[in-house]
Design a protein around this motif. Structure first.
Motif, mmCIF file in Angstrom:
data_model
loop_
_atom_site.group_PDB
_atom_site.id
_atom_site.type_symbol
_atom_site.label_atom_id
_atom_site.label_comp_id
_atom_site.label_asym_id
_atom_site.label_seq_id
_atom_site.Cartn_x
_atom_site.Cartn_y
_atom_site.Cartn_z
ATOM 1 N N MET A 38 -38.124 -62.949 -4.148
ATOM 2 C CA MET A 38 -39.312 -63.136 -4.926
ATOM 3 C C MET A 38 -39.698 -61.801 -5.556
ATOM 4 N N LYS A 39 -39.926 -61.806 -6.847
ATOM 5 C CA LYS A 39 -40.373 -60.607 -7.554
ATOM 6 C C LYS A 39 -41.626 -60.964 -8.339
ATOM 7 N N LYS A 40 -42.634 -60.078 -8.260
ATOM 8 C CA LYS A 40 -43.868 -60.353 -8.988
ATOM 9 C C LYS A 40 -44.582 -59.064 -9.357
ATOM 10 N N THR A 41 -45.386 -59.154 -10.413
ATOM 11 C CA THR A 41 -46.263 -58.059 -10.795
ATOM 12 C C THR A 41 -47.617 -58.325 -10.162
ATOM 13 N N VAL A 42 -48.161 -57.319 -9.488
ATOM 14 C CA VAL A 42 -49.428 -57.463 -8.776
ATOM 15 C C VAL A 42 -50.469 -56.567 -9.445
ATOM 16 N N THR A 43 -51.596 -57.145 -9.808
ATOM 17 C CA THR A 43 -52.729 -56.378 -10.339
ATOM 18 C C THR A 43 -53.486 -55.799 -9.151
ATOM 19 N N LEU A 44 -53.708 -54.502 -9.172
ATOM 20 C CA LEU A 44 -54.302 -53.799 -8.030
ATOM 21 C C LEU A 44 -55.809 -53.630 -8.190
ATOM 22 N N ILE A 45 -56.460 -53.365 -7.061
ATOM 23 C CA ILE A 45 -57.885 -53.053 -7.027
ATOM 24 C C ILE A 45 -58.050 -51.702 -6.333
ATOM 25 N N ALA A 46 -59.201 -51.089 -6.528
ATOM 26 C CA ALA A 46 -59.516 -49.856 -5.797
ATOM 27 C C ALA A 46 -59.959 -50.245 -4.392
ATOM 28 N N ALA A 47 -59.462 -49.540 -3.397
ATOM 29 C CA ALA A 47 -59.953 -49.778 -2.036
ATOM 30 C C ALA A 47 -61.450 -49.481 -2.037
ATOM 31 N N PRO A 48 -62.263 -50.371 -1.487
ATOM 32 C CA PRO A 48 -63.715 -50.162 -1.531
ATOM 33 C C PRO A 48 -64.142 -48.927 -0.734
ATOM 34 N N THR A 49 -64.768 -47.990 -1.405
ATOM 35 C CA THR A 49 -65.189 -46.765 -0.717
ATOM 36 C C THR A 49 -66.394 -47.013 0.188
ATOM 37 N N ALA A 50 -67.206 -48.009 -0.115
ATOM 38 C CA ALA A 50 -68.427 -48.249 0.659
ATOM 39 C C ALA A 50 -68.144 -48.589 2.116
ATOM 40 N N ILE A 51 -66.973 -49.113 2.426
ATOM 41 C CA ILE A 51 -66.680 -49.497 3.809
ATOM 42 C C ILE A 51 -65.896 -48.439 4.583
ATOM 43 N N GLN A 52 -65.601 -47.306 3.951
ATOM 44 C CA GLN A 52 -64.823 -46.264 4.625
ATOM 45 C C GLN A 52 -65.641 -45.643 5.763
ATOM 46 N N PRO A 53 -64.993 -45.375 6.901
ATOM 47 C CA PRO A 53 -65.723 -44.806 8.038
ATOM 48 C C PRO A 53 -66.121 -43.349 7.791
ATOM 49 N N GLY A 54 -67.139 -42.926 8.493
ATOM 50 C CA GLY A 54 -67.543 -41.529 8.473
ATOM 51 C C GLY A 54 -68.628 -41.167 7.474
ATOM 52 N N GLY A 55 -68.810 -41.953 6.441
ATOM 53 C CA GLY A 55 -69.890 -41.698 5.500
ATOM 54 C C GLY A 55 -69.544 -40.816 4.311
ATOM 55 N N TYR A 56 -68.661 -39.820 4.476
ATOM 56 C CA TYR A 56 -68.379 -38.881 3.386
ATOM 57 C C TYR A 56 -67.757 -39.568 2.172
ATOM 58 N N ILE A 57 -66.678 -40.323 2.379
ATOM 59 C CA ILE A 57 -65.988 -40.987 1.269
ATOM 60 C C ILE A 57 -66.946 -41.933 0.559
ATOM 61 N N ALA A 58 -67.689 -42.713 1.317
ATOM 62 C CA ALA A 58 -68.619 -43.681 0.718
ATOM 63 C C ALA A 58 -69.624 -42.997 -0.199
ATOM 64 N N LYS A 59 -70.094 -41.833 0.189
ATOM 65 C CA LYS A 59 -71.094 -41.120 -0.617
ATOM 66 C C LYS A 59 -70.443 -40.328 -1.755
ATOM 67 N N ALA A 60 -69.433 -39.555 -1.449
ATOM 68 C CA ALA A 60 -68.823 -38.670 -2.447
ATOM 69 C C ALA A 60 -68.062 -39.427 -3.531
ATOM 70 N N TYR A 61 -67.544 -40.608 -3.202
ATOM 71 C CA TYR A 61 -66.718 -41.353 -4.150
ATOM 72 C C TYR A 61 -67.275 -42.747 -4.439
ATOM 73 N N GLU A 62 -68.598 -42.902 -4.337
ATOM 74 C CA GLU A 62 -69.199 -44.222 -4.537
ATOM 75 C C GLU A 62 -68.936 -44.791 -5.928
ATOM 76 N N ASP A 63 -68.674 -43.925 -6.904
ATOM 77 C CA ASP A 63 -68.413 -44.404 -8.261
ATOM 78 C C ASP A 63 -66.935 -44.702 -8.518
ATOM 79 N N ARG A 64 -66.111 -44.569 -7.522
ATOM 80 C CA ARG A 64 -64.671 -44.801 -7.690
ATOM 81 C C ARG A 64 -64.378 -46.293 -7.459
ATOM 82 N N THR A 65 -64.650 -47.087 -8.473
ATOM 83 C CA THR A 65 -64.503 -48.529 -8.362
ATOM 84 C C THR A 65 -63.317 -49.074 -9.150
ATOM 85 N N VAL A 66 -62.677 -48.234 -9.934
ATOM 86 C CA VAL A 66 -61.525 -48.641 -10.729
ATOM 87 C C VAL A 66 -60.271 -48.073 -10.079
#
Length: 181
Positions: A1-29
């Protein structure tokens, strides 16, 4: 099976520790819009190939603390209810295989939720071959028996672009579990 997959940005809001969620909250693409996935059952094992555009590969970061490697990982559920986006949970873990551009051997992974990933040497019959040519990475995993992939027949994947400073929870991911057959 071969396919093209459209990707998403891993959600930063759920990252542990707080830093990623705050520093990269605008990284949605996602840094990477699409990847090619090819899966083939080989006896008791699997051949899985990921390919994606990467005009500026990062293959080494020796003594450079401000650089990050290109990498990719495959994840499979270890139970019927394991969640992809959270990397499983204590009750419903995930298993995986990780390739990094500076290694010839893959890592085997296990996780029981975000921030719990454990790496260990992969079994001898798990290999990886990576090539960067014409502005693309092609990473081919040859995986011997992988019981949970054979049982649940689904996987997800993540890709890190070093040039974009992707690392840990900063990555482009498949939008969920994908059928492996």
């Amino acid at each position: 099976m071969k396919k093209t997959v459209t990707l998403i940005a891993a959600p930063t809001a759920i990252q542990p520790g707080g830093y990623i969620a705050k520093a990269y909250e605008d990284r949605t693409v996602p840094g990477l819009g699409q990847a090619e996935l090819e899966i083939e059952a080989k006896g008791q094992g699997w051949q899985i190939t990921l390919s994606w555009a990467c005009p500026a590969p990062v293959k080494s970061i020796a003594r450079e603390t401000d650089k990050f490697l290109d990498a990719c990982a495959l994840l499979v559920p270890a139970t019927e209810n394991a969640q992809w986006i959270t990397m499983g949970s204590k009750e419903d873990p995930v298993e995986g295989v990780l390739w990094k551009a500076d290694r010839e051997k893959p890592w085997r992974m296990q996780a029981e939720g975000l921030g719990t990933m454990i790496r260990q040497e992969a079994p001898v019959d798990w290999t990886v071959a990576a090539e960067h040519a014409n502005g693309r990475w092609t990473v081919r995993f040859e995986i011997g028996a992988w019981p949970v992939l054979s049982q649940y027949k689904q996987l997800g994947f993540a890709i890190w672009l070093g040039e974009r400073q992707d690392r840990a929870g900063l990555k482009s991911v498949s939008p969920g579990w994908l059928a492996a057959v």
